[in-house]
Design a protein around this motif. Structure first.
Motif: not given
Lengths: 372, 132
Positions: A295-299, A363-364
């Motif tokens: 899962x994308x947490x940050x870009x 996922x956080x």
């Protein structure tokens, strides 16, 4: 007749970027050998770089030259037959297959530790720094390491995996400041030897190993400036390996140069002289490769910081050249200058990008404030 | 706020239930102390009881007075419920609750995501730190 065509064509291309042949502004070029026209028009990026290395043309401010050239997107207009063949080869062959994995290590990263020691910061971090609130290269590199490890939310006792550890600077910093242990991989024998000395007595295990041969289970996985060597055919496999090696509640950070468009091969000049078999991933190539696994947490985008880093490296390199030059040719000198300044100009023109991508497996939970 | 405000407000409310302050009907009330008005409006049922204990008001027909007051509340609620149910039925009520809480749960489970993407046409030049 044909030569006149090449000359007019190059004048037209440079002219559309407001670069004058024979002009006297810092970004204008002086041509010393008429073969430059033909070489650039027929061989594109390779011809431009090789003719510079051969001393056939000069420019007072190469970084500004590339900034103008790439901002105007002239590079997209010069598509040579060689580019087309190159693109085709990139599609039919896996240029980053395990058999070739050590090529870049043996060429570029084994260039000479003396050169990199002179050019880089004290920790020998060979990737983009983070220049927020600093003007010093050492500080910018330290900021970058803190940024990476704070994004990864390190806790004492964690097991980290560093894919593409360079001279071990990041692994050492993590072990020193976060009370964690690190397994760090490199494909360069010179880097491995140096890194082992750097990290002696610390919970850092340096392995001369391709990431594809890796086994183990880690709390955190990070890769700083290695993904450029992975190759688009292996992006999915890279994330599968990271997924396999990462614990359920794990986090992984990818720090990489990025391309504005998907591509299947690298720049011909850079591939031949600097980074063999390398190419830059686009955002879609990265995201389609991790979807379903992470899962994308940050870009995080901080492209301009790479222009600053390269300029800092260039200044240190030129200052040290008198001591270095006995071990290198003048052609190497010009090649290295061309490499640093063409990349600096490319970053400043935003022709290429710098990204840090933070991914999680599960996922956080809760509200998260990713450090900046 | 002046004591007149409380006096007028409460008198209006009571008159909507058919009760007149210092009126002559059995269910009307007699006010002995003007502090009663504020006490009821700020303390509701508790204020009404306590001010009665303090002797600030009286009602000859106490039961009738309370009957009329409560009946007026109930009809107000029913009138509003009727107005709401003209637009939204119970099925809508359950649907809306389901929508809000299923979406909240999906976000918390990270089944769906929330992103903000900032784009430029040609790339922002020079140093630019995106606000967080």
């Amino acid at each position: 007749m044909v030569d006149t065509f090449f000359k007019r064509e190059l004048e037209r291309l440079f002219g559309s970027a407001d670069i004058l042949i024979g002009g006297n502004r810092p970004w204008d070029v002086q041509i010393h050998n008429a073969s430059v026209y033909r070489r650039v028009i027929t061989e594109g990026s390779l011809g431009l770089g090789e003719s510079y290395m051969d001393g056939e043309w000069e420019c007072d401010d190469l970084e500004a030259f590339f900034f103008r050239l790439l901002s105007s997107r002239v590079d997209e207009k010069v598509v040579t037959m060689a580019d087309k063949i190159n693109k085709y080869l990139g599609k039919i062959r896996n240029l980053q297959c395990p058999m070739r994995a050590f090529t870049v290590g043996e060429t570029h990263y084994n260039t000479g530790n003396d050169l990199f020691k002179a050019m880089l910061d004290t920790r020998m971090i060979y990737s983009c720094g983070y220049w927020k609130e600093t003007n010093s290269l050492d500080e910018a590199q330290k900021n970058k390491l803190r940024l990476v490890f704070d994004k990864l939310q390190l806790q004492p006792g964690m097991k980290l995996l560093d894919i593409g550890c360079g001279w071990g600077g990041a692994a050492r910093y993590a072990a020193e400041h976060y009370d964690v242990s690190v397994t760090a991989l490199t494909v360069s024998s010179e880097q491995a030897q140096f890194a082992r000395e750097q990290c002696a007595g610390m919970p850092v295990n340096i392995e001369l190993m391709d990431y594809r041969d890796l086994h183990g289970s880690f709390d955190r996985v990070y890769s700083i400036g290695m993904f450029e060597h992975v190759g688009y055919k292996n992006y999915r496999h890279y994330f599968e390996i990271v997924n396999r090696c990462l614990k359920r509640d794990g986090l992984t950070l990818l720090h990489t140069i990025g391309s504005n468009q998907p591509c299947t091969n690298g720049d011909p000049w850079s591939c031949k002289y600097i980074f063999p078999n390398s190419m830059l991933p686009s955002a879609s190539q990265i995201s389609e490769s991790y979807e379903g696994l992470f899962m994308l947490e940050d870009w995080h985008v901080f492209t301009h910081d790479y222009a600053l880093t390269l300029k800092a490296w260039y200044e240190k390199f030129e200052q040290s050249w008198p001591e270095l030059q006995s071990g290198y040719s003048e052609r190497f000198h010009r090649m290295w200058r061309y490499y640093l300044l063409s990349f600096a100009g490319a970053f400043r023109a935003r022709s290429i990008q710098l990204w840090q991508v933070l991914l999680s497996k599960q996922g956080l939970q809760g509200r998260t404030a990713i450090p900046r | 706020m002046g004591s007149n405000f409380f006096k007028h407000r409460l008198s209006d409310l009571l008159s909507s239930a058919g009760i007149t302050v210092n009126g002559s009907a059995p269910w009307d009330i007699t006010v002995h102390d003007d502090r009663f008005y504020r006490c009821v409006l700020s303390g509701s049922h508790l204020g009404a009881g306590e001010s009665y204990m303090d002797g600030w008001w009286d009602a000859p027909a106490f039961d009738e007075f309370f009957y009329r007051t409560l009946k007026a509340w109930h009809s107000n609620i029913e009138d509003n419920r009727a107005a709401l149910s003209l637009t939204y039925d119970e099925r809508f009520h359950r649907m809306w609750r389901y929508y809000l809480l299923s979406a909240a749960g999906s976000f918390r489970a990270r089944h769906v995501q929330l992103w903000q993407l900032l784009y430029s046409k040609n790339g922002i030049e020079e140093e630019f730190r995106v606000p967080r």
